[in-house]
Design a protein around this motif. Structure first.
Motif, PDB file in Angstrom:
ATOM      1  N   LYS A   1      -2.908   5.031 -47.358  1.00  0.00           N
ATOM      2  CA  LYS A   1      -4.352   5.258 -47.324  1.00  0.00           C
ATOM      3  C   LYS A   1      -4.986   5.240 -48.718  1.00  0.00           C
ATOM      4  CE  LYS A   1      -7.680   8.315 -45.151  1.00  0.00           C
ATOM      5  NZ  LYS A   1      -7.819   9.433 -44.225  1.00  0.00           N
ATOM      6  N   GLU A   2      -4.320   5.837 -49.687  1.00  0.00           N
ATOM      7  CA  GLU A   2      -4.934   6.014 -51.006  1.00  0.00           C
ATOM      8  C   GLU A   2      -4.626   4.908 -52.009  1.00  0.00           C
ATOM      9  OE1 GLU A   2      -3.915   9.918 -52.405  1.00  0.00           O
ATOM     10  OE2 GLU A   2      -4.974  10.905 -50.739  1.00  0.00           O
ATOM     11  N   VAL A   3      -3.471   4.249 -51.862  1.00  0.00           N
ATOM     12  CA  VAL A   3      -3.062   3.270 -52.873  1.00  0.00           C
ATOM     13  C   VAL A   3      -2.990   1.846 -52.322  1.00  0.00           C
ATOM     14  CG1 VAL A   3      -1.225   2.617 -54.504  1.00  0.00           C
ATOM     15  CG2 VAL A   3      -1.781   5.035 -54.141  1.00  0.00           C
ATOM     16  N   ILE A   4      -2.317   1.670 -51.198  1.00  0.00           N
ATOM     17  CA  ILE A   4      -2.057   0.332 -50.694  1.00  0.00           C
ATOM     18  C   ILE A   4      -3.250  -0.249 -49.948  1.00  0.00           C
ATOM     19  CG2 ILE A   4      -0.532  -1.061 -49.237  1.00  0.00           C
ATOM     20  CD1 ILE A   4       1.634   1.116 -49.791  1.00  0.00           C
ATOM     21  N   LEU A   5      -3.885   0.563 -49.104  1.00  0.00           N
ATOM     22  CA  LEU A   5      -5.020   0.092 -48.300  1.00  0.00           C
ATOM     23  C   LEU A   5      -6.243   0.993 -48.460  1.00  0.00           C
ATOM     24  CD1 LEU A   5      -3.121  -0.741 -44.976  1.00  0.00           C
ATOM     25  CD2 LEU A   5      -3.988  -2.372 -46.666  1.00  0.00           C
ATOM     26  N   PRO A   6      -6.678   1.253 -49.698  1.00  0.00           N
ATOM     27  CA  PRO A   6      -7.848   2.123 -49.849  1.00  0.00           C
ATOM     28  C   PRO A   6      -9.078   1.472 -49.206  1.00  0.00           C
ATOM     29  CG  PRO A   6      -7.404   0.994 -51.907  1.00  0.00           C
ATOM     30  CD  PRO A   6      -6.256   0.671 -50.961  1.00  0.00           C
TER      31      PRO A   6
END
Length: 133
Positions: free
Chosen positions: A70-75
């Motif tokens: 959620k925070e890094v790969i697919l923000p």
């Protein structure tokens, strides 16, 4: 034994990237599978607890995987996790994969050292080339 926990998303329209990636010194790995994201890792959060042959996921590591997604790969992307699972890796001091015939009709492609997501297709290709000569 070393348990590896994994999740995969439903297809994400226009994912926009492809490849295999490592994060946090290789403790996390992710790649696209078509328009899905396959993400695994997090053993470093509980090395003792993940040194097991018990095939189950844990909330602690699955939450960490989902947070990284959620925070890094697919923000700023909407995604749905379609599956979660655990597998058992056999790890040891030698990291070089073994690709060889074990009988006339069987080729072993094993000992990926915990890097199956990253190098599995390459090792599989080596096995296939060995089979065709």
């Amino acid at each position: 034994p070393a348990r590896a926990q994994v999740l995969i998303t439903d297809p994400i329209p226009e994912l926009g990237w492809q490849g295999t990636f490592h994060y946090d010194e290789g403790y996390y790995y992710f790649r696209n599978v078509g328009e899905r994201v396959l993400l695994g890792g997090g053993r470093n959060l509980d090395i003792e607890g993940e040194t097991t042959s018990e095939l189950k996921t844990t909330k602690h590591i699955q939450d960490a995987l989902e947070k990284l997604l959620k925070e890094v790969i697919l923000p700023d992307r909407v995604f749905v996790i379609s599956q979660r699972w655990a597998g058992i890796m056999g790890v040891g001091p030698v990291k070089e994969p073994i690709v060889r015939y074990v009988s006339n009709r069987i080729i072993a492609a094993v000992r990926l050292g915990g890097m199956g997501v990253a190098i599995g297709t390459q090792v599989g290709s080596r096995a296939a080339h060995l089979a065709v000569g």
